[in-house]
Scaffold this active site. Structure first.
Site, PDB file in Angstrom:
ATOM      1  N   HIS A 199      50.030 -48.360   2.518  1.00 32.57           N
ATOM      2  CA  HIS A 199      50.206 -47.174   1.664  1.00 32.57           C
ATOM      3  C   HIS A 199      48.847 -46.486   1.460  1.00 32.57           C
ATOM      4  O   HIS A 199      48.726 -45.270   1.628  1.00 32.57           O
ATOM      5  CB  HIS A 199      50.817 -47.563   0.316  1.00 32.57           C
ATOM      6  CG  HIS A 199      50.657 -46.524  -0.768  1.00 32.57           C
ATOM      7  ND1 HIS A 199      51.411 -45.379  -0.814  1.00 32.57           N
ATOM      8  CD2 HIS A 199      49.810 -46.444  -1.828  1.00 32.57           C
ATOM      9  CE1 HIS A 199      51.037 -44.649  -1.862  1.00 32.57           C
ATOM     10  NE2 HIS A 199      50.063 -45.276  -2.487  1.00 32.57           N
ATOM     11  N   ASP A 253      38.455 -17.862  16.455  1.00 33.69           N
ATOM     12  CA  ASP A 253      39.067 -19.197  16.487  1.00 33.69           C
ATOM     13  C   ASP A 253      38.000 -20.205  16.076  1.00 33.69           C
ATOM     14  O   ASP A 253      36.908 -19.814  15.673  1.00 33.69           O
ATOM     15  CB  ASP A 253      39.595 -19.509  17.902  1.00 33.69           C
ATOM     16  CG  ASP A 253      40.734 -20.535  17.881  1.00 33.69           C
ATOM     17  OD1 ASP A 253      40.533 -21.617  17.295  1.00 33.69           O
ATOM     18  OD2 ASP A 253      41.804 -20.252  18.424  1.00 33.69           O
ATOM     19  N   TRP A 274      43.439 -51.641   1.264  1.00 33.55           N
ATOM     20  CA  TRP A 274      42.919 -50.659   2.234  1.00 33.55           C
ATOM     21  C   TRP A 274      41.439 -50.846   2.507  1.00 33.55           C
ATOM     22  O   TRP A 274      40.911 -50.322   3.477  1.00 33.55           O
ATOM     23  CB  TRP A 274      43.205 -49.229   1.750  1.00 33.55           C
ATOM     24  CG  TRP A 274      42.199 -48.701   0.763  1.00 33.55           C
ATOM     25  CD1 TRP A 274      42.117 -49.023  -0.555  1.00 33.55           C
ATOM     26  CD2 TRP A 274      41.143 -47.769   1.016  1.00 33.55           C
ATOM     27  NE1 TRP A 274      41.072 -48.347  -1.150  1.00 33.55           N
ATOM     28  CE2 TRP A 274      40.468 -47.565  -0.208  1.00 33.55           C
ATOM     29  CE3 TRP A 274      40.710 -47.075   2.146  1.00 33.55           C
ATOM     30  CZ2 TRP A 274      39.362 -46.708  -0.320  1.00 33.55           C
ATOM     31  CZ3 TRP A 274      39.609 -46.229   2.025  1.00 33.55           C
ATOM     32  CH2 TRP A 274      38.949 -46.055   0.797  1.00 33.55           C
ATOM     33  N   SER A 292      38.533 -38.723  15.397  1.00 40.60           N
ATOM     34  CA  SER A 292      39.205 -37.442  15.169  1.00 40.60           C
ATOM     35  C   SER A 292      38.512 -36.657  14.054  1.00 40.60           C
ATOM     36  O   SER A 292      38.252 -35.457  14.188  1.00 40.60           O
ATOM     37  CB  SER A 292      40.670 -37.704  14.811  1.00 40.60           C
ATOM     38  OG  SER A 292      41.243 -36.583  14.213  1.00 40.60           O
ATOM     39  N   SER A 293      38.187 -37.361  12.958  1.00 40.27           N
ATOM     40  CA  SER A 293      37.533 -36.684  11.828  1.00 40.27           C
ATOM     41  C   SER A 293      36.167 -36.145  12.225  1.00 40.27           C
ATOM     42  O   SER A 293      35.780 -35.048  11.812  1.00 40.27           O
ATOM     43  CB  SER A 293      37.324 -37.651  10.658  1.00 40.27           C
ATOM     44  OG  SER A 293      38.541 -37.972  10.097  1.00 40.27           O
ATOM     45  N   HIS A 303      32.557 -44.316  -1.071  1.00 35.89           N
ATOM     46  CA  HIS A 303      32.424 -43.368  -2.162  1.00 35.89           C
ATOM     47  C   HIS A 303      32.303 -41.918  -1.688  1.00 35.89           C
ATOM     48  O   HIS A 303      33.021 -41.055  -2.193  1.00 35.89           O
ATOM     49  CB  HIS A 303      31.349 -43.733  -3.181  1.00 35.89           C
ATOM     50  CG  HIS A 303      31.660 -43.019  -4.456  1.00 35.89           C
ATOM     51  ND1 HIS A 303      32.624 -43.455  -5.315  1.00 35.89           N
ATOM     52  CD2 HIS A 303      31.246 -41.830  -4.924  1.00 35.89           C
ATOM     53  CE1 HIS A 303      32.778 -42.569  -6.287  1.00 35.89           C
ATOM     54  NE2 HIS A 303      31.948 -41.574  -6.073  1.00 35.89           N
ATOM     55  N   GLU A 337      33.671 -40.883   0.804  1.00 36.68           N
ATOM     56  CA  GLU A 337      35.052 -40.612   1.226  1.00 36.68           C
ATOM     57  C   GLU A 337      35.880 -40.026   0.079  1.00 36.68           C
ATOM     58  O   GLU A 337      36.706 -39.138   0.278  1.00 36.68           O
ATOM     59  CB  GLU A 337      35.695 -41.909   1.740  1.00 36.68           C
ATOM     60  CG  GLU A 337      37.187 -41.850   2.004  1.00 36.68           C
ATOM     61  CD  GLU A 337      37.569 -40.957   3.184  1.00 36.68           C
ATOM     62  OE1 GLU A 337      36.682 -40.622   3.987  1.00 36.68           O
ATOM     63  OE2 GLU A 337      38.759 -40.604   3.266  1.00 36.68           O
ATOM     64  N   TYR A 397      34.802 -38.115  -2.207  1.00 34.79           N
ATOM     65  CA  TYR A 397      34.439 -36.704  -2.326  1.00 34.79           C
ATOM     66  C   TYR A 397      34.929 -35.896  -1.142  1.00 34.79           C
ATOM     67  O   TYR A 397      35.203 -34.700  -1.275  1.00 34.79           O
ATOM     68  CB  TYR A 397      32.930 -36.557  -2.557  1.00 34.79           C
ATOM     69  CG  TYR A 397      32.573 -37.160  -3.886  1.00 34.79           C
ATOM     70  CD1 TYR A 397      32.994 -36.548  -5.059  1.00 34.79           C
ATOM     71  CD2 TYR A 397      31.926 -38.375  -3.983  1.00 34.79           C
ATOM     72  CE1 TYR A 397      32.751 -37.122  -6.283  1.00 34.79           C
ATOM     73  CE2 TYR A 397      31.675 -38.958  -5.209  1.00 34.79           C
ATOM     74  CZ  TYR A 397      32.095 -38.330  -6.358  1.00 34.79           C
ATOM     75  OH  TYR A 397      31.865 -38.914  -7.569  1.00 34.79           O
ATOM     76  N   SER A 430      39.263 -23.147  -6.354  1.00 35.39           N
ATOM     77  CA  SER A 430      38.342 -22.033  -6.585  1.00 35.39           C
ATOM     78  C   SER A 430      38.819 -20.744  -5.921  1.00 35.39           C
ATOM     79  O   SER A 430      38.300 -19.666  -6.220  1.00 35.39           O
ATOM     80  CB  SER A 430      36.939 -22.365  -6.048  1.00 35.39           C
ATOM     81  OG  SER A 430      36.464 -23.529  -6.662  1.00 35.39           O
ATOM     82  N   HIS A 471      28.948 -48.922  -7.747  1.00 33.26           N
ATOM     83  CA  HIS A 471      29.859 -48.993  -8.898  1.00 33.26           C
ATOM     84  C   HIS A 471      31.230 -49.555  -8.529  1.00 33.26           C
ATOM     85  O   HIS A 471      32.034 -49.845  -9.398  1.00 33.26           O
ATOM     86  CB  HIS A 471      29.968 -47.641  -9.628  1.00 33.26           C
ATOM     87  CG  HIS A 471      30.668 -46.565  -8.872  1.00 33.26           C
ATOM     88  ND1 HIS A 471      30.244 -45.262  -8.887  1.00 33.26           N
ATOM     89  CD2 HIS A 471      31.768 -46.571  -8.079  1.00 33.26           C
ATOM     90  CE1 HIS A 471      31.063 -44.524  -8.139  1.00 33.26           C
ATOM     91  NE2 HIS A 471      31.984 -45.303  -7.649  1.00 33.26           N
ATOM     92  N   HIS A 472      31.493 -49.687  -7.218  1.00 30.28           N
ATOM     93  CA  HIS A 472      32.750 -50.325  -6.795  1.00 30.28           C
ATOM     94  C   HIS A 472      32.618 -51.839  -6.784  1.00 30.28           C
ATOM     95  O   HIS A 472      33.593 -52.535  -6.497  1.00 30.28           O
ATOM     96  CB  HIS A 472      33.137 -49.842  -5.400  1.00 30.28           C
ATOM     97  CG  HIS A 472      33.475 -48.385  -5.359  1.00 30.28           C
ATOM     98  ND1 HIS A 472      34.744 -47.912  -5.610  1.00 30.28           N
ATOM     99  CD2 HIS A 472      32.717 -47.285  -5.122  1.00 30.28           C
ATOM    100  CE1 HIS A 472      34.751 -46.596  -5.516  1.00 30.28           C
ATOM    101  NE2 HIS A 472      33.534 -46.191  -5.237  1.00 30.28           N
ATOM    102  N   THR A 487      30.090 -32.007 -11.802  1.00 25.35           N
ATOM    103  CA  THR A 487      31.552 -31.893 -11.892  1.00 25.35           C
ATOM    104  C   THR A 487      31.925 -31.083 -13.127  1.00 25.35           C
ATOM    105  O   THR A 487      32.829 -30.239 -13.083  1.00 25.35           O
ATOM    106  CB  THR A 487      32.205 -33.286 -11.942  1.00 25.35           C
ATOM    107  OG1 THR A 487      31.636 -34.077 -10.902  1.00 25.35           O
ATOM    108  CG2 THR A 487      33.706 -33.200 -11.732  1.00 25.35           C
ATOM    109  N   LYS A 528      31.612 -27.423 -12.583  1.00 26.48           N
ATOM    110  CA  LYS A 528      32.758 -26.838 -11.884  1.00 26.48           C
ATOM    111  C   LYS A 528      33.929 -26.617 -12.847  1.00 26.48           C
ATOM    112  O   LYS A 528      34.540 -25.550 -12.856  1.00 26.48           O
ATOM    113  CB  LYS A 528      33.191 -27.742 -10.724  1.00 26.48           C
ATOM    114  CG  LYS A 528      32.138 -27.802  -9.625  1.00 26.48           C
ATOM    115  CD  LYS A 528      32.554 -28.681  -8.495  1.00 26.48           C
ATOM    116  CE  LYS A 528      33.117 -27.922  -7.345  1.00 26.48           C
ATOM    117  NZ  LYS A 528      32.310 -26.885  -6.743  1.00 26.48           N
ATOM    118  N   ARG A 548      45.783 -55.545 -10.249  1.00 27.02           N
ATOM    119  CA  ARG A 548      46.435 -54.746  -9.209  1.00 27.02           C
ATOM    120  C   ARG A 548      46.797 -55.642  -8.030  1.00 27.02           C
ATOM    121  O   ARG A 548      46.380 -56.789  -7.959  1.00 27.02           O
ATOM    122  CB  ARG A 548      45.510 -53.606  -8.769  1.00 27.02           C
ATOM    123  CG  ARG A 548      44.206 -54.061  -8.192  1.00 27.02           C
ATOM    124  CD  ARG A 548      43.200 -52.940  -8.037  1.00 27.02           C
ATOM    125  NE  ARG A 548      43.529 -52.041  -6.926  1.00 27.02           N
ATOM    126  CZ  ARG A 548      42.620 -51.325  -6.247  1.00 27.02           C
ATOM    127  NH1 ARG A 548      41.327 -51.426  -6.566  1.00 27.02           N
ATOM    128  NH2 ARG A 548      42.975 -50.537  -5.287  1.00 27.02           N
TER     129      ARG A 548
END
Lengths: 33, 531
Positions: free
Chosen positions: B82, B111, B147, B174-175, B258, B260, B262, B273, B307-308, B333, B336, B455
């Site tokens: 998931h 293009d 994951w 791909s990315s 991390h 990722e 963002y 925006s 922090h993870h 943040t 924004k 979890r």
């Protein structure tokens, strides 16, 4: 104009791809001993 | 010479006026950014429904304590796949779909810079998705480590892990190709007069996101390559018995992980925006500060990965560094959030569906941001780590953040893409059903986490029952309300009312002001001049 743009695009693309490859290899080689 | 010129001209004219080829070959061989964008968006929606089905299976199992109908190993596979499907299959490709559709139109390019590579970037997703989802059907079931693919657990499982690692490699390639295309298009193909500080904010957020992707996807690729060699080629990168260190994987993974986060939220900021000024009928407040805030968030994302892993046993000075660096992210943040609110302040606001999703985004993403600040505090995180509080936090960021922005963006640009209006009443119903369903599903998970429910478990102690039952009901409301979304999109494409060139009064980027609705197959073959 178009040729200049194309040349710029190719240079940018190659530099970015090189950056990605360099980072990938650095991560692995860094931890090999 | 003149003949050759006349021939070229005739050819160019024929080229200008032909539409897309028909049938399967149109999609297989297309190099058109709009076609590729459409394929990305449909792919993303398909994966979203798959990942969503897995989520509903998870929530159904957790409706009551005790094992209901899922095998615990299968439950762990569901949580793992998931996560991977939603991150790499749903959210990221959706934003790349938006990028493909919008960036060339918003910067005045014909293009993307490398159209053939663009085609390849998309079609690589299909084998990756097949490997990822197909891993459920091999002996031992899909990867069940979460994951994050932490060793040593991930080293012990069977073939499915190799399939997952291969899928992650392909998705990363791909990315990276997509990002190279996006950066090159933005830097080299802007129309005359389209200076960097005149670009729509969506383009800016994607430029910064693409740099993040190029910087961190190779790091993930390196990490999973090392997992692969540990599994099959006798290396001991993460194997303590061979002199390696499993904790090192955590550092490398979260150095990717991390940024990722963002990568999944900055393009959402870009979409919001675009939407808010259009419906507030005012220019975006603090454009330059928005650009600098986005860049600051991206730079800070590289120094907060620890922090993870506050509970892993880093030195206190390390924990403190990561705690303070993380809290620092609240500053850009906040800039924004305040800019969006200031844009709305005294605007002539109307609340069509895209605006509802954008306002919903601001309210709920802010809740996710605040719970992130709570988790950023090292002493607090030590008790909350691995609880449902974390699950609640990142779903507020990624569902009511990234996903709500995606949905708002779809409603916003659907008239431009298809030439038809969606059904406004149904759009509003979709928004409110999603809003209620989402909050009922995920807000109680804060309580569960604070009460100590871990979890990634298929069974739990009795005292957690009530809020789990509520959460499951909310998840099903949220899940099934997406069918309204699907129906609305299909109805819009097939039989929606004809849309005007600029259905949203306040929209001001090039796709609204310079292009007809629906946008022709080829646009800006002669670059517009921006004054």
């Amino acid at each position: 104009m178009v040729d200049k743009q194309r040349r710029g695009a190719i240079i940018t693309g190659v530099v970015l791809a090189g950056m990605a490859l360099a980072i990938y290899l650095t991560v692995i080689l860094q931890f090999m001993r | 010479m003149s003949q050759a010129h006349a021939h070229d001209h005739g050819h160019a004219e024929a080229h200008d006026h032909h539409g897309p080829p028909s049938g399967f070959t149109r999609w297989m061989y297309t190099t058109n950014h709009k076609d590729i964008g459409t394929m990305y968006l449909w792919f993303s929606f398909t994966m979203f429904l798959m990942g969503g089905t897995m989520a509903l299976l998870i929530r159904a199992e957790l409706f009551q304590p005790g094992l209901q109908f899922l095998d615990p190993q299968f439950f762990n596979s569901l949580t793992t796949v998931h996560g991977l499907v939603m991150v790499f299959g749903a959210i990221m490709p959706a934003f790349v779909g938006f990028a493909n559709w919008l960036i060339p139109m918003q910067v005045g390019a014909a293009d993307m810079a490398f159209p053939r590579m663009n085609n390849w970037s998309f079609w690589l997703l299909i084998p990756a998705a097949l490997l990822l989802v197909g891993s459920f059907f091999v002996p031992g079931g899909a990867a069940a480590s979460g994951w994050t693919l932490y060793p040593p657990l991930i080293i012990q499982q069977g073939l499915s892990v190799d399939m997952t690692i291969f899928a992650v490699h392909i998705l990363g390639a791909s990315s990276i190709m997509g990002s190279i295309n996006i950066i090159t298009t933005i830097l080299n193909m802007r129309a005359p007069g389209m200076t960097l500080m005149r670009m729509p904010l969506f383009v800016w957020t994607w430029l910064i996101t693409a740099y993040l992707l190029i910087a961190v996807m190779p790091v993930l690729a390196g990490a999973v390559t090392m997992l692969l060699t540990d599994r099959h080629f006798g290396t001991s990168f993460f194997n303590a018995a061979g002199g390696g260190d499993p904790t090192m994987f955590l550092h490398i993974f979260w150095f990717f992980g991390h940024p990722e986060v963002y990568i999944m939220i900055l393009p959402a900021f870009g979409i919001v925006s675009q939407i808010i000024p259009a419906f507030a009928r005012k220019p975006l407040f603090g454009y330059a500060s928005m650009v600098y805030a986005t860049a600051s968030i991206a730079i800070l994302s590289f120094i907060v990965w620890g922090h993870h892993m506050f509970t892993v046993g880093m030195p206190a000075a390390g924990n403190l560094f990561f705690m303070y660096a993380t809290i620092l992210i609240a500053v850009p943040t906040g800039v924004k959030i305040f800019n969006w609110i200031s844009t709305m302040w005294r605007g002539s606001m109307t609340f069509e569906t895209p605006m509802l999703f954008a306002v919903g985004f601001i309210c709920l993403f802010t809740i996710g941001g605040f719970s992130g600040l709570v988790l950023a505090l090292a002493p607090v995180d030590i008790t909350l780590h691995n609880t449902y509080y974390v699950v609640a936090h990142f779903h507020y960021v990624l569902v009511s953040g990234a996903l709500f922005a995606i949905m708002g963006g779809i409603y916003f640009w659907l008239p431009k893409w298809t030439g038809h209006m969606y059904n406004e009443g149904m759009g509003k119903l979709h928004f409110w059903a999603s809003m209620v369903g989402f909050n009922v599903a995920f807000f109680p998970q804060h309580f569960l986490g604070l009460a100590g429910m871990p979890r990634r478990i298929p069974d739990y102690a009795l005292q957690f029952h009530e809020w789990n039952a509520v959460s499951t009901v909310g998840a099903f409301i949220f899940g099934f309300s997406q069918l309204i979304f699907l129906y609305n999109i299909i109805a819009c494409i097939r039989s929606g009312q004809k849309a005007e060139q600029k259905p949203w009064e306040g929209a001001d980027s090039l796709e609204w002001t310079h292009l007809p609705t629906p946008v022709p197959y080829h646009t800006f073959e002669t670059a517009p001049v921006i004054k």
